[in-house]
Design a protein around this motif. Structure first.
Motif, PDB file in Angstrom:
ATOM      1  N   PHE A  10      21.425 -38.712 -12.547  1.00 50.59           N
ATOM      2  CA  PHE A  10      21.734 -39.212 -13.942  1.00 50.59           C
ATOM      3  C   PHE A  10      23.352 -39.580 -13.880  1.00 50.59           C
ATOM      4  O   PHE A  10      23.646 -40.550 -14.298  1.00 50.59           O
ATOM      5  N   ALA A  11      24.214 -38.507 -13.360  1.00 54.33           N
ATOM      6  CA  ALA A  11      25.718 -38.664 -13.439  1.00 54.33           C
ATOM      7  C   ALA A  11      26.076 -39.790 -12.463  1.00 54.33           C
ATOM      8  O   ALA A  11      27.084 -40.692 -12.957  1.00 54.33           O
ATOM      9  N   ARG A  12      25.493 -40.121 -11.483  1.00 57.73           N
ATOM     10  CA  ARG A  12      25.788 -41.299 -10.567  1.00 57.73           C
ATOM     11  C   ARG A  12      25.507 -42.599 -11.145  1.00 57.73           C
ATOM     12  O   ARG A  12      26.251 -43.513 -11.208  1.00 57.73           O
ATOM     13  N   ARG A  60      20.837 -48.428 -17.891  1.00 54.75           N
ATOM     14  CA  ARG A  60      21.715 -47.443 -18.529  1.00 54.75           C
ATOM     15  C   ARG A  60      21.168 -46.135 -18.050  1.00 54.75           C
ATOM     16  O   ARG A  60      20.042 -45.950 -17.500  1.00 54.75           O
ATOM     17  N   PRO A  61      22.227 -45.028 -17.911  1.00 53.52           N
ATOM     18  CA  PRO A  61      21.871 -43.827 -17.435  1.00 53.52           C
ATOM     19  C   PRO A  61      20.740 -43.140 -18.326  1.00 53.52           C
ATOM     20  O   PRO A  61      20.607 -43.111 -19.584  1.00 53.52           O
ATOM     21  N   LEU A 105      28.070 -45.930 -11.999  1.00 56.36           N
ATOM     22  CA  LEU A 105      27.652 -47.252 -11.756  1.00 56.36           C
ATOM     23  C   LEU A 105      27.488 -48.036 -12.850  1.00 56.36           C
ATOM     24  O   LEU A 105      28.041 -49.010 -13.028  1.00 56.36           O
ATOM     25  N   TYR A 106      26.705 -47.630 -13.796  1.00 51.58           N
ATOM     26  CA  TYR A 106      26.718 -48.538 -15.189  1.00 51.58           C
ATOM     27  C   TYR A 106      28.080 -48.849 -15.782  1.00 51.58           C
ATOM     28  O   TYR A 106      28.225 -49.930 -16.119  1.00 51.58           O
ATOM     29  N   GLU A 107      28.725 -47.824 -16.088  1.00 53.75           N
ATOM     30  CA  GLU A 107      29.915 -48.070 -16.653  1.00 53.75           C
ATOM     31  C   GLU A 107      31.016 -48.872 -16.092  1.00 53.75           C
ATOM     32  O   GLU A 107      31.747 -49.793 -16.426  1.00 53.75           O
ATOM     33  N   LYS A 126      33.349 -54.464 -15.593  1.00 56.40           N
ATOM     34  CA  LYS A 126      33.398 -55.844 -14.710  1.00 56.40           C
ATOM     35  C   LYS A 126      32.759 -57.117 -15.332  1.00 56.40           C
ATOM     36  O   LYS A 126      33.555 -58.005 -15.625  1.00 56.40           O
ATOM     37  N   ASP A 127      31.564 -56.777 -15.892  1.00 60.04           N
ATOM     38  CA  ASP A 127      30.830 -57.901 -16.417  1.00 60.04           C
ATOM     39  C   ASP A 127      30.470 -57.897 -17.783  1.00 60.04           C
ATOM     40  O   ASP A 127      29.899 -58.940 -18.412  1.00 60.04           O
TER      41      ASP A 127
END
Length: 290
Positions: A174-176, A199-200, A180-182, A187-188
Protein backbone atom coordinates in the motif's frame (compact mmCIF):
# COMPACT_ATOMS: atom_id res chain seq x y z
CA UNK A 1 -164.39 5.24 15.23
CA UNK A 2 -165.19 2.72 12.53
CA UNK A 3 -165.40 5.40 9.90
CA UNK A 4 -162.01 6.74 10.87
CA UNK A 5 -160.39 3.28 10.48
CA UNK A 6 -161.92 2.87 7.04
CA UNK A 7 -160.70 6.28 6.11
CA UNK A 8 -157.13 5.39 7.09
CA UNK A 9 -157.20 2.15 5.09
CA UNK A 10 -158.50 4.05 2.10
CA UNK A 11 -155.73 6.62 2.37
CA UNK A 12 -153.12 3.86 2.63
CA UNK A 13 -154.37 2.04 -0.46
CA UNK A 14 -154.61 5.31 -2.31
CA UNK A 15 -151.08 6.14 -1.42
CA UNK A 16 -149.76 2.68 -2.49
CA UNK A 17 -151.70 2.90 -5.71
CA UNK A 18 -150.16 6.17 -6.70
CA UNK A 19 -146.70 5.01 -5.63
CA UNK A 20 -147.04 2.02 -7.93
CA UNK A 21 -148.27 4.27 -10.74
CA UNK A 22 -145.37 6.70 -10.17
CA UNK A 23 -142.75 3.92 -10.04
CA UNK A 24 -144.21 2.36 -13.17
CA UNK A 25 -144.04 5.70 -14.93
CA UNK A 26 -140.46 6.20 -13.80
CA UNK A 27 -139.39 2.72 -14.99
CA UNK A 28 -141.23 3.27 -18.22
CA UNK A 29 -139.33 6.50 -18.76
CA UNK A 30 -136.01 4.81 -17.93
CA UNK A 31 -136.86 2.00 -20.32
CA UNK A 32 -137.71 4.47 -23.04
CA UNK A 33 -134.41 6.31 -22.58
CA UNK A 34 -132.48 3.02 -22.50
CA UNK A 35 -134.14 1.81 -25.65
CA UNK A 36 -133.45 5.09 -27.40
CA UNK A 37 -129.74 4.77 -26.49
CA UNK A 38 -129.68 1.29 -28.09
CA UNK A 39 -131.70 2.21 -31.14
CA UNK A 40 -134.90 0.67 -29.69
CA UNK A 41 -133.39 -2.81 -30.04
CA UNK A 42 -135.07 -4.59 -27.14
CA UNK A 43 -132.92 -7.73 -27.28
CA UNK A 44 -129.68 -5.78 -27.55
CA UNK A 45 -130.81 -3.44 -24.76
CA UNK A 46 -131.51 -6.30 -22.44
CA UNK A 47 -128.05 -7.79 -23.14
CA UNK A 48 -126.43 -4.42 -22.45
CA UNK A 49 -128.45 -4.02 -19.28
CA UNK A 50 -127.48 -7.50 -18.10
CA UNK A 51 -123.83 -6.88 -18.95
CA UNK A 52 -123.91 -3.55 -17.09
CA UNK A 53 -125.19 -5.26 -13.94
CA UNK A 54 -122.74 -8.22 -14.15
CA UNK A 55 -119.51 -6.38 -15.18
CA UNK A 56 -119.81 -3.18 -13.23
CA UNK A 57 -118.65 -4.61 -9.87
CA UNK A 58 -115.64 -6.28 -11.56
CA UNK A 59 -114.58 -2.99 -13.17
CA UNK A 60 -114.97 -1.23 -9.86
CA UNK A 61 -112.76 -3.80 -8.10
CA UNK A 62 -110.07 -3.66 -10.81
CA UNK A 63 -109.95 0.09 -11.22
CA UNK A 64 -108.19 0.81 -7.94
CA UNK A 65 -105.24 -1.56 -8.49
CA UNK A 66 -105.05 -0.37 -12.10
CA UNK A 67 -104.67 3.21 -10.91
CA UNK A 68 -102.02 2.21 -8.31
CA UNK A 69 -99.97 0.00 -10.67
CA UNK A 70 -98.13 2.87 -12.42
CA UNK A 71 -97.16 4.31 -9.04
CA UNK A 72 -95.86 0.94 -7.86
CA UNK A 73 -93.99 0.45 -11.12
CA UNK A 74 -92.47 3.92 -10.91
CA UNK A 75 -91.43 3.22 -7.31
CA UNK A 76 -89.81 -0.06 -8.34
CA UNK A 77 -87.99 1.64 -11.20
CA UNK A 78 -86.84 4.40 -8.88
CA UNK A 79 -85.63 1.81 -6.37
CA UNK A 80 -83.78 -0.12 -9.06
CA UNK A 81 -82.18 3.07 -10.31
CA UNK A 82 -81.19 4.05 -6.77
CA UNK A 83 -79.86 0.67 -5.70
CA UNK A 84 -78.07 -0.15 -8.93
CA UNK A 85 -74.54 1.30 -8.80
CA UNK A 86 -73.52 3.57 -11.58
CA UNK A 87 -71.90 1.59 -14.35
CA UNK A 88 -68.18 2.22 -14.15
CA UNK A 89 -66.41 2.73 -17.43
CA UNK A 90 -64.24 -0.25 -18.20
CA UNK A 91 -60.66 0.61 -17.55
CA UNK A 92 -58.50 0.35 -20.58
CA UNK A 93 -55.14 -1.29 -19.96
CA UNK A 94 -52.48 1.33 -19.66
CA UNK A 95 -49.60 1.08 -21.99
CA UNK A 96 -46.53 0.72 -19.87
CA UNK A 97 -43.61 2.69 -21.09
CA UNK A 98 -40.60 0.44 -20.93
CA UNK A 99 -38.10 1.56 -18.39
CA UNK A 100 -35.07 3.10 -19.99
CA UNK A 101 -32.08 0.85 -20.12
CA UNK A 102 -29.63 1.61 -17.35
CA UNK A 103 -26.68 3.65 -18.40
CA UNK A 104 -23.55 1.61 -18.94
CA UNK A 105 -21.38 1.50 -15.86
CA UNK A 106 -18.38 3.79 -16.11
CA UNK A 107 -15.66 1.84 -14.33
CA UNK A 108 -13.21 4.72 -14.73
CA UNK A 109 -14.91 6.66 -11.93
CA UNK A 110 -13.90 6.12 -8.33
CA UNK A 111 -16.81 5.82 -5.86
CA UNK A 112 -17.08 8.36 -3.08
CA UNK A 113 -16.18 6.48 0.10
CA UNK A 114 -14.86 7.68 3.44
CA UNK A 115 -12.58 4.74 4.13
CA UNK A 116 -11.29 1.52 2.60
CA UNK A 117 -13.04 -1.77 3.41
CA UNK A 118 -11.91 -4.14 6.14
CA UNK A 119 -12.02 -7.20 3.85
CA UNK A 120 -11.07 -7.74 0.18
CA UNK A 121 -13.71 -8.61 -2.44
CA UNK A 122 -13.78 -12.19 -3.67
CA UNK A 123 -16.17 -13.18 -6.48
CA UNK A 124 -16.52 -16.85 -7.46
CA UNK A 125 -13.24 -17.61 -5.74
CA UNK A 126 -11.35 -14.83 -7.55
CA UNK A 127 -9.88 -11.89 -5.67
CA UNK A 128 -11.02 -8.64 -7.27
CA UNK A 129 -9.34 -5.25 -7.15
CA UNK A 130 -10.49 -2.35 -9.30
CA UNK A 131 -11.83 1.19 -8.90
CA UNK A 132 -15.15 -0.07 -7.51
CA UNK A 133 -13.67 -2.80 -5.29
CA UNK A 134 -10.72 -1.54 -3.25
CA UNK A 135 -8.54 -3.51 -0.82
CA UNK A 136 -8.00 -2.88 2.87
CA UNK A 137 -5.00 -0.69 3.60
CA UNK A 138 -3.59 -3.47 5.76
CA UNK A 139 -3.94 -6.16 3.09
CA UNK A 140 -0.36 -7.34 2.50
CA UNK A 141 -0.16 -10.93 1.21
CA UNK A 142 3.13 -10.53 -0.65
CA UNK A 143 3.79 -12.09 -4.04
CA UNK A 144 1.47 -15.04 -4.69
CA UNK A 145 3.41 -18.31 -4.84
CA UNK A 146 1.10 -19.92 -7.42
CA UNK A 147 1.38 -16.89 -9.66
CA UNK A 148 5.17 -16.95 -9.42
CA UNK A 149 5.29 -20.66 -10.22
CA UNK A 150 3.01 -20.16 -13.24
CA UNK A 151 5.15 -17.29 -14.52
CA UNK A 152 8.33 -19.35 -14.23
CA UNK A 153 6.71 -22.12 -16.29
CA UNK A 154 5.62 -19.58 -18.90
CA UNK A 155 9.07 -17.96 -19.02
CA UNK A 156 10.65 -21.37 -19.55
CA UNK A 157 8.30 -22.10 -22.46
CA UNK A 158 9.06 -18.69 -23.98
CA UNK A 159 12.78 -19.35 -23.63
CA UNK A 160 12.38 -22.45 -25.78
CA UNK A 161 11.11 -20.06 -28.46
CA UNK A 162 14.14 -17.78 -28.00
CA UNK A 163 12.42 -15.17 -25.78
CA UNK A 164 13.64 -14.15 -22.32
CA UNK A 165 10.66 -12.89 -20.30
CA UNK A 166 11.11 -10.78 -17.17
CA UNK A 167 8.56 -9.95 -14.44
CA UNK A 168 9.89 -6.51 -13.60
CA UNK A 169 7.11 -5.57 -11.14
CA UNK A 170 4.87 -7.86 -9.10
CA UNK A 171 3.70 -7.36 -5.50
CA UNK A 172 3.51 -3.76 -4.34
CA UNK A 173 2.44 -2.81 -0.83
CA UNK A 174 0.00 0.00 0.00
CA UNK A 175 2.67 2.53 0.98
CA UNK A 176 4.66 1.96 -2.21
CA UNK A 177 1.57 2.40 -4.38
CA UNK A 178 0.74 5.60 -2.57
CA UNK A 179 4.24 6.94 -3.28
CA UNK A 180 4.04 6.06 -6.98
CA UNK A 181 0.53 7.45 -7.46
CA UNK A 182 1.32 10.78 -5.84
CA UNK A 183 4.37 11.10 -8.08
CA UNK A 184 2.26 10.52 -11.20
CA UNK A 185 -0.32 13.06 -10.05
CA UNK A 186 2.43 15.64 -9.48
CA UNK A 187 3.81 14.94 -12.94
CA UNK A 188 0.64 14.61 -15.11
CA UNK A 189 -2.26 15.75 -12.93
CA UNK A 190 -4.82 13.57 -11.16
CA UNK A 191 -7.18 13.12 -14.12
CA UNK A 192 -4.43 11.76 -16.35
CA UNK A 193 -2.82 9.73 -13.54
CA UNK A 194 -6.14 8.02 -12.77
CA UNK A 195 -6.20 6.54 -16.25
CA UNK A 196 -2.98 4.57 -15.89
CA UNK A 197 -2.17 4.38 -12.18
CA UNK A 198 -4.31 3.09 -9.34
CA UNK A 199 -4.86 5.05 -6.18
CA UNK A 200 -3.46 3.42 -3.05
CA UNK A 201 -5.77 0.58 -1.98
CA UNK A 202 -7.09 0.07 -5.53
CA UNK A 203 -4.06 -1.48 -7.20
CA UNK A 204 -3.96 -5.08 -8.41
CA UNK A 205 -0.27 -5.15 -7.51
CA UNK A 206 -1.28 -5.10 -3.84
CA UNK A 207 -2.96 -8.51 -4.35
CA UNK A 208 0.38 -10.16 -5.27
CA UNK A 209 -1.32 -11.60 -8.38
CA UNK A 210 -0.38 -8.92 -10.94
CA UNK A 211 2.81 -9.27 -12.99
CA UNK A 212 4.22 -6.55 -15.20
CA UNK A 213 6.07 -8.45 -17.93
CA UNK A 214 8.80 -7.37 -20.34
CA UNK A 215 11.58 -8.91 -22.37
CA UNK A 216 15.24 -8.88 -21.41
CA UNK A 217 17.24 -6.60 -23.69
CA UNK A 218 14.04 -4.69 -24.62
CA UNK A 219 13.83 -2.44 -21.56
CA UNK A 220 12.74 0.54 -23.68
CA UNK A 221 9.41 -1.25 -24.14
CA UNK A 222 8.84 -2.03 -20.46
CA UNK A 223 5.63 -0.47 -19.09
CA UNK A 224 4.90 0.85 -22.56
CA UNK A 225 2.15 0.11 -25.04
CA UNK A 226 4.88 -0.67 -27.57
CA UNK A 227 5.58 -3.94 -25.72
CA UNK A 228 2.51 -5.38 -27.41
CA UNK A 229 4.17 -4.95 -30.79
CA UNK A 230 7.35 -6.80 -29.85
CA UNK A 231 7.90 -10.53 -30.34
CA UNK A 232 7.87 -11.08 -26.59
CA UNK A 233 4.67 -9.05 -26.15
CA UNK A 234 2.85 -10.95 -28.89
CA UNK A 235 3.98 -14.31 -27.51
CA UNK A 236 2.76 -13.54 -23.98
CA UNK A 237 -0.60 -12.28 -25.23
CA UNK A 238 -1.19 -15.51 -27.18
CA UNK A 239 0.10 -17.96 -24.55
CA UNK A 240 -0.44 -16.45 -21.09
CA UNK A 241 -3.85 -18.12 -20.58
CA UNK A 242 -2.20 -21.56 -20.79
CA UNK A 243 -0.44 -20.74 -17.52
CA UNK A 244 -3.34 -18.98 -15.79
CA UNK A 245 -2.62 -15.36 -16.75
CA UNK A 246 -4.86 -12.87 -18.59
CA UNK A 247 -4.10 -9.55 -20.25
CA UNK A 248 -5.80 -7.49 -17.55
CA UNK A 249 -6.43 -4.23 -19.43
CA UNK A 250 -7.22 -4.97 -23.11
CA UNK A 251 -7.49 -2.26 -25.72
CA UNK A 252 -10.93 -0.60 -26.01
CA UNK A 253 -12.17 -1.88 -22.61
CA UNK A 254 -11.34 1.12 -20.44
CA UNK A 255 -15.01 1.77 -19.55
CA UNK A 256 -15.20 -1.78 -18.15
CA UNK A 257 -11.83 -2.28 -16.50
CA UNK A 258 -11.31 1.31 -15.39
CA UNK A 259 -7.86 1.71 -16.91
CA UNK A 260 -6.32 2.42 -20.29
CA UNK A 261 -4.78 -0.38 -22.32
CA UNK A 262 -1.63 -1.86 -20.74
CA UNK A 263 0.04 -4.45 -22.94
CA UNK A 264 2.51 -5.44 -20.18
CA UNK A 265 0.08 -5.91 -17.23
CA UNK A 266 -1.00 -9.54 -16.71
CA UNK A 267 -3.08 -10.97 -13.88
CA UNK A 268 -3.04 -14.52 -12.52
CA UNK A 269 -6.56 -16.04 -12.19
CA UNK A 270 -5.87 -19.75 -12.76
CA UNK A 271 -5.91 -21.77 -15.97
CA UNK A 272 -9.68 -22.43 -16.11
CA UNK A 273 -10.77 -18.80 -15.77
CA UNK A 274 -7.89 -17.52 -17.91
CA UNK A 275 -8.74 -19.90 -20.77
CA UNK A 276 -12.45 -18.95 -20.68
CA UNK A 277 -11.63 -15.23 -20.68
CA UNK A 278 -9.15 -15.64 -23.54
CA UNK A 279 -11.48 -17.77 -25.69
CA UNK A 280 -14.39 -15.36 -25.23
CA UNK A 281 -12.20 -12.28 -25.67
CA UNK A 282 -13.67 -10.63 -22.56
CA UNK A 283 -12.42 -8.92 -19.41
CA UNK A 284 -12.28 -10.18 -15.84
CA UNK A 285 -15.25 -7.96 -14.94
CA UNK A 286 -17.32 -9.43 -17.77
CA UNK A 287 -16.34 -12.95 -16.79
CA UNK A 288 -17.42 -12.34 -13.18
CA UNK A 289 -20.60 -10.55 -14.31
CA UNK A 290 -19.97 -7.30 -12.45
Amino acid sequence: MKSTKKKNEFDKKFYIKWMVIAMTAIWAAIAAVWLSMHNWDTEESMKALAQAFTEQPAETEQQAPAEEEPAVKEEQEATEETEQPDAQPEEQPKEETPAPAPAPKDATVYPKIDQLPSEPTIVNGILLANKQHPLPETYAPGENADARSAFDSMAQAAAEDGLQLVAFSTYREFARQKQLYEGYVAKDGQEAADRYSARPGYSEHQTGLAFDIGEAGQEQHWASSSFGDTAGGKWVKENAHKYGFILRYPQGKEQITGYMHESWHFRYVGKEAATAIYNQNITLEEYLGI
